[in-house]
Design an enzyme around this catalytic site. Structure first.
Site, PDB file in Angstrom:
ATOM      1  N   GLY A  16       0.824  -1.212   0.000  1.00 11.19           N
ATOM      2  CA  GLY A  16       0.000   0.000   0.000  1.00 11.19           C
ATOM      3  C   GLY A  16       0.855   1.258   0.000  1.00 11.19           C
ATOM      4  N   GLU A  35      10.965   3.152   5.831  1.00 11.99           N
ATOM      5  CA  GLU A  35      10.764   1.708   6.029  1.00 11.99           C
ATOM      6  C   GLU A  35      11.832   1.195   6.994  1.00 11.99           C
ATOM      7  OE1 GLU A  35       8.521  -0.812   5.126  1.00 11.99           O
ATOM      8  OE2 GLU A  35       9.890  -1.874   6.473  1.00 11.99           O
ATOM      9  N   CYS A  43       4.107  -8.799   2.266  1.00 14.67           N
ATOM     10  CA  CYS A  43       3.812  -9.607   1.076  1.00 14.67           C
ATOM     11  C   CYS A  43       5.089 -10.089   0.395  1.00 14.67           C
ATOM     12  CB  CYS A  43       2.961  -8.797   0.106  1.00 14.67           C
ATOM     13  SG  CYS A  43       2.679  -9.651  -1.441  1.00 14.67           S
ATOM     14  N   CYS A  48       3.177 -13.394   1.286  1.00  7.62           N
ATOM     15  CA  CYS A  48       2.623 -13.997   0.061  1.00  7.62           C
ATOM     16  C   CYS A  48       3.669 -14.582  -0.885  1.00  7.62           C
ATOM     17  CB  CYS A  48       1.832 -12.965  -0.739  1.00  7.62           C
ATOM     18  SG  CYS A  48       0.883 -11.812   0.233  1.00  7.62           S
ATOM     19  N   LYS A  51       6.010 -17.389   0.615  1.00  6.50           N
ATOM     20  CA  LYS A  51       5.093 -18.485   0.957  1.00  6.50           C
ATOM     21  C   LYS A  51       4.644 -19.243  -0.295  1.00  6.50           C
ATOM     22  CE  LYS A  51       1.103 -18.160   0.460  1.00  6.50           C
ATOM     23  NZ  LYS A  51       0.162 -17.374   1.222  1.00  6.50           N
ATOM     24  N   TYR A  99      11.238  -2.616  -5.440  1.00  6.45           N
ATOM     25  CA  TYR A  99      10.395  -1.692  -4.663  1.00  6.45           C
ATOM     26  C   TYR A  99      11.154  -0.405  -4.330  1.00  6.45           C
ATOM     27  CZ  TYR A  99       6.128  -4.391  -3.983  1.00  6.45           C
ATOM     28  OH  TYR A  99       4.928  -5.020  -4.191  1.00  6.45           O
ATOM     29  N   TYR A 179      -5.409 -19.017   7.902  1.00  5.61           N
ATOM     30  CA  TYR A 179      -4.688 -19.037   6.629  1.00  5.61           C
ATOM     31  C   TYR A 179      -3.266 -19.594   6.811  1.00  5.61           C
ATOM     32  CZ  TYR A 179      -7.794 -15.590   4.244  1.00  5.61           C
ATOM     33  OH  TYR A 179      -8.826 -14.929   3.648  1.00  5.61           O
ATOM     34  N   GLU A 183      -1.860 -23.143   5.509  1.00  3.27           N
ATOM     35  CA  GLU A 183      -0.941 -23.137   4.378  1.00  3.27           C
ATOM     36  C   GLU A 183       0.396 -23.775   4.761  1.00  3.27           C
ATOM     37  OE1 GLU A 183      -2.604 -19.218   1.956  1.00  3.27           O
ATOM     38  OE2 GLU A 183      -0.848 -18.969   3.213  1.00  3.27           O
ATOM     39  N   HIS A 437     -13.839 -27.921 -22.234  1.00  9.65           N
ATOM     40  CA  HIS A 437     -13.713 -29.331 -21.877  1.00  9.65           C
ATOM     41  C   HIS A 437     -12.383 -29.928 -22.329  1.00  9.65           C
ATOM     42  CE1 HIS A 437     -15.272 -33.237 -20.810  1.00  9.65           C
ATOM     43  NE2 HIS A 437     -14.880 -33.712 -21.989  1.00  9.65           N
ATOM     44  N   GLU A 442     -14.916 -26.210 -15.901  1.00 12.91           N
ATOM     45  CA  GLU A 442     -16.171 -26.311 -16.664  1.00 12.91           C
ATOM     46  C   GLU A 442     -17.342 -26.654 -15.759  1.00 12.91           C
ATOM     47  OE1 GLU A 442     -16.769 -29.773 -19.297  1.00 12.91           O
ATOM     48  OE2 GLU A 442     -14.874 -30.548 -18.533  1.00 12.91           O
TER      49      GLU A 442
HETATM   50  P1  NDP Z   1      -6.020 -15.992  11.094  1.00 10.87           P
HETATM   51  O1  NDP Z   1      -6.788 -14.959  11.830  1.00 10.87           O
HETATM   52  O2  NDP Z   1      -6.461 -16.429   9.753  1.00 10.87           O
HETATM   53  O3  NDP Z   1      -5.879 -17.282  12.005  1.00 10.87           O
HETATM   54  C1  NDP Z   1      -5.411 -17.227  13.333  1.00 10.87           C
HETATM   55  C2  NDP Z   1      -5.665 -18.584  13.960  1.00 10.87           C
HETATM   56  O4  NDP Z   1      -5.070 -18.629  15.245  1.00 10.87           O
HETATM   57  C3  NDP Z   1      -7.145 -18.860  14.151  1.00 10.87           C
HETATM   58  O5  NDP Z   1      -7.370 -20.212  13.821  1.00 10.87           O
HETATM   59  C4  NDP Z   1      -7.347 -18.582  15.634  1.00 10.87           C
HETATM   60  O6  NDP Z   1      -8.397 -19.329  16.198  1.00 10.87           O
HETATM   61  C5  NDP Z   1      -6.027 -19.055  16.189  1.00 10.87           C
HETATM   62  N1  NDP Z   1      -5.690 -18.451  17.485  1.00 10.87           N
HETATM   63  C6  NDP Z   1      -5.716 -17.149  17.828  1.00 10.87           C
HETATM   64  N2  NDP Z   1      -5.321 -16.985  19.102  1.00 10.87           N
HETATM   65  C7  NDP Z   1      -5.022 -18.206  19.576  1.00 10.87           C
HETATM   66  C8  NDP Z   1      -4.573 -18.703  20.829  1.00 10.87           C
HETATM   67  N3  NDP Z   1      -4.345 -17.894  21.852  1.00 10.87           N
HETATM   68  N4  NDP Z   1      -4.392 -20.041  20.956  1.00 10.87           N
HETATM   69  C9  NDP Z   1      -4.632 -20.883  19.925  1.00 10.87           C
HETATM   70  N5  NDP Z   1      -5.069 -20.468  18.715  1.00 10.87           N
HETATM   71  C10 NDP Z   1      -5.258 -19.149  18.542  1.00 10.87           C
HETATM   72  O7  NDP Z   1      -4.535 -15.411  11.073  1.00 10.87           O
HETATM   73  P2  NDP Z   1      -3.245 -15.848  10.264  1.00 10.87           P
HETATM   74  O8  NDP Z   1      -2.123 -15.490  11.164  1.00 10.87           O
HETATM   75  O9  NDP Z   1      -3.359 -17.227   9.733  1.00 10.87           O
HETATM   76  O10 NDP Z   1      -3.278 -14.846   9.042  1.00 10.87           O
HETATM   77  C11 NDP Z   1      -3.404 -13.441   9.291  1.00 10.87           C
HETATM   78  C12 NDP Z   1      -4.064 -12.747   8.140  1.00 10.87           C
HETATM   79  O11 NDP Z   1      -3.145 -12.657   7.081  1.00 10.87           O
HETATM   80  C13 NDP Z   1      -5.257 -13.482   7.549  1.00 10.87           C
HETATM   81  O12 NDP Z   1      -6.438 -13.222   8.237  1.00 10.87           O
HETATM   82  C14 NDP Z   1      -5.277 -12.956   6.144  1.00 10.87           C
HETATM   83  O13 NDP Z   1      -5.973 -11.749   6.128  1.00 10.87           O
HETATM   84  C15 NDP Z   1      -3.824 -12.736   5.851  1.00 10.87           C
HETATM   85  N6  NDP Z   1      -3.260 -13.853   5.062  1.00 10.87           N
HETATM   86  C16 NDP Z   1      -3.761 -14.097   3.822  1.00 10.87           C
HETATM   87  C17 NDP Z   1      -3.273 -15.128   3.069  1.00 10.87           C
HETATM   88  C18 NDP Z   1      -3.857 -15.384   1.719  1.00 10.87           C
HETATM   89  O14 NDP Z   1      -4.505 -14.509   1.179  1.00 10.87           O
HETATM   90  N7  NDP Z   1      -3.666 -16.577   1.146  1.00 10.87           N
HETATM   91  C19 NDP Z   1      -2.194 -15.991   3.547  1.00 10.87           C
HETATM   92  C20 NDP Z   1      -1.757 -15.661   4.870  1.00 10.87           C
HETATM   93  C21 NDP Z   1      -2.270 -14.631   5.583  1.00 10.87           C
HETATM   94  P3  NDP Z   1      -9.944 -18.875  16.074  1.00 10.87           P
HETATM   95  O15 NDP Z   1     -10.365 -19.210  14.683  1.00 10.87           O
HETATM   96  O16 NDP Z   1     -10.638 -19.714  17.090  1.00 10.87           O
HETATM   97  O17 NDP Z   1      -9.969 -17.432  16.385  1.00 10.87           O
END
Ligand code: NDP
Length: 452
Positions: A16, A35, A43, A48, A51, A99, A179, A183, A437, A442
């Site tokens: 951004g 920065e 990212c 991203c 990863k 960048y 996520y 992943e 196809h 499809e």
């Molecule tokens: P998420 O919010 O997706 O997941 C966090 C996970 O941690 C959830 O399952 C949550 O559980 C769990 N959690 C939180 N606190 C605790 C705790 N104290 N003990 C145990 N488990 C816990 O965050 P991520 O870090 O995976 O990713 C962050 C953000 O980054 C995403 O929301 C997304 O926006 C972005 N991202 C996008 C990607 C993509 O587009 N492919 C790839 C990676 C990141 P609960 O569900 O119960 O809250």
């Protein structure tokens, strides 16, 4: 003499911040960007991009195995983590350089140090101690991994560390069901790490469509991941053989690595926002209006630091809307509805629009179309992995409001389907479109109503 050193000061050179800085500089504005880490942001440097390369790397093992039934024979197969790690880091360095260059080429000044707000118009560059002023300030500092404060948390790693490990662990416990956890569990399993994914809920990917959650939870197991549900870590202890993680259900797991993927938080701590009257919410996110303007009228914020939709392309769109609003006399916000996105599990998930539960909550008349099949590529390969598709329509015209896919290439397919949902197309439009196809995609134009 201009009143301020710069027209625009951007804090954070991620997706951004760099987009906004570059566009403003191209418009002839005097721009500076600060920065504290490497330009490129989460990212490019620790998200991203590296990863996705790890996902590609992890898939090769499965491809080599599947190739046998397609007639290919291979000798002994080895995987070398350091080759993959270093090749990815070289690419990250190349992109980070791009960048930096893009800002400087357009006439913006890049300060390679942390910046903090002194007041509404003044920024302190922390290493050099220099203070500079700007008419407009854009906060684009992104987020940082959050780790719960359990005993022994210092023994755990987070996603930032995972790209730089000196050796891949033989065994890993990944905490989280979102996520990053889902992943990385797929990546680690693919690279030969004995992987356990532990999530406190009853199925992975909270917030996604329930059927997608069911399928991803099952497909993780097909990769050899031990998925442990309904448990939260309480302590990590160092032992002679590695680490021992204890959980609130009384169980313990011995492992070499504990990877906390427990969410991310806006990176606003210590930024001096209070000095400038910039309000934040409980999560630390900068509170902004639809134009990304904060409670201080010359200070704006875009991207993950605002905790709206935390995705790279969204930060870029918000930055473009900021440029139109502030420099092109075209005040506009970015419409956050119907943003297509993907989770790079193996296979990936591609989604856009409402889940079935959200559609039921908002509309009286909804229809659901689904299919679940074994893709032809997997039949000869001898793989059990399936493909799932769901399309949700609302109203008499059957406008498509949600599409949810799990399967090979669905991260690519969903981009085009995002156009259809954003454009408000109907099920009849899908039905009128001839199939390509034989493809996975499809199926989306030949879907039948789910039999319930
Ligand atoms: P998420 O919010 O997706 O997941 C966090 C996970 O941690 C959830 O399952 C949550 O559980 C769990 N959690 C939180 N606190 C605790 C705790 N104290 N003990 C145990 N488990 C816990 O965050 P991520 O870090 O995976 O990713 C962050 C953000 O980054 C995403 O929301 C997304 O926006 C972005 N991202 C996008 C990607 C993509 O587009 N492919 C790839 C990676 C990141 P609960 O569900 O119960 O809250």
């Amino acid at each position: 003499m201009p009143k301020y050193d710069y027209d625009l000061f951007v804090i954070g050179a991620g997706s951004g911040g760099v987009r906004a800085g570059r566009m403003a500089a191209q418009l002839g504005k005097r721009v500076a960007v600060a920065e504290e880490s490497r330009p490129g942001g989460t990212c490019v440097v620790r998200g991203c991009v590296p990863k996705k390369y790890l996902v590609y790397g992890a898939e090769y093992g499965a491809h080599i195995k599947a190739a046998k039934n397609y007639g290919w024979s291979t000798g002994r197969v080895n995987f070398d983590w350091l080759t993959l790690r270093d090749n990815i880091q070289n690419e990250v360095s190349r992109l980070s350089g791009i960048y930096s260059n893009i800002l400087e080429k357009n006439g913006a000044t890049l300060y390679n140090e942390r910046a903090e707000l002194v007041d509404k118009h003044t920024v302190r560059l922390v290493s050099s101690g220099q203070e500079v002023t700007a008419n407009t300030i854009l906060i684009a500092v992104g987020g940082r991994p959050y780790m719960p404060p359990i005993k022994g948390i210092e023994h755990a790693i987070m996603s930032d560390d995972a790209f730089l490990l000196s050796a891949l662990p033989a065994k890993a416990v990944i905490i989280g069901g979102g996520y990053i956890a889902s992943e990385f569990a797929g990546i680690y399993a693919g690279l030969g790490v004995k992987t356990t994914q532990v999530y406190r809920g009853d199925k992975l990917l909270r917030g996604f469509d329930e059927e997608v959650r069911d399928i991803v939870t099952e497909q993780q197991k097909l990769l050899g991941i031990d998925v442990k549900l309904g448990a939260e870590p309480t302590e990590i202890k160092k032992s002679s053989g590695g680490l021992i993680v204890s959980f609130n259900d009384g169980s313990k797991i011995g492992t070499d690595c504990v990877f906390m993927a427990t969410g991310r938080k806006p990176h606003t701590l210590g930024l001096g926002l209070e000095n400038a009257g910039v309000k934040i919410d409980k999560s630390g996110a900068v509170i902004v209006d639809e134009y990304s303007r904060s409670s201080a009228k010359n200070i704006y914020a875009v991207g993950d630091v605002t905790n709206r939709v935390n995705l790279t392309p969204v930060a870029i769109r918000e930055a473009m809307a900021f440029i139109d609003t502030v420099y092109k006399d075209n005040p506009r916000g970015y419409d956050h509805s119907n943003i297509a996105s993907a989770v790079f599990t193996r296979p990936p998930v591609g989604v856009v629009g409402l889940t079935e539960a959200e559609a039921r909550e908002s509309y009286k008349h909804i229809e659901v179309y689904t299919t679940n099949f074994r893709p032809m590529k997997n039949v000869i390969a001898g793989k059990d992995e399936r493909c799932f598709m769901k399309l949700i329509t609302v109203g008499r015209k059957e406008t498509v409001v949600g599409i949810h896919l799990v399967g090979d290439d669905t991260a690519e397919i969903i981009q085009a389907l995002g156009v259809a949902v954003k454009a408000g197309l109907t099920k009849a439009d899908f039905d009128a479109t001839c199939a390509v196809h034989p493809t996975l995609a499809e199926e989306i134009v030949t879907l039948s109503k789910r039999s319930s």
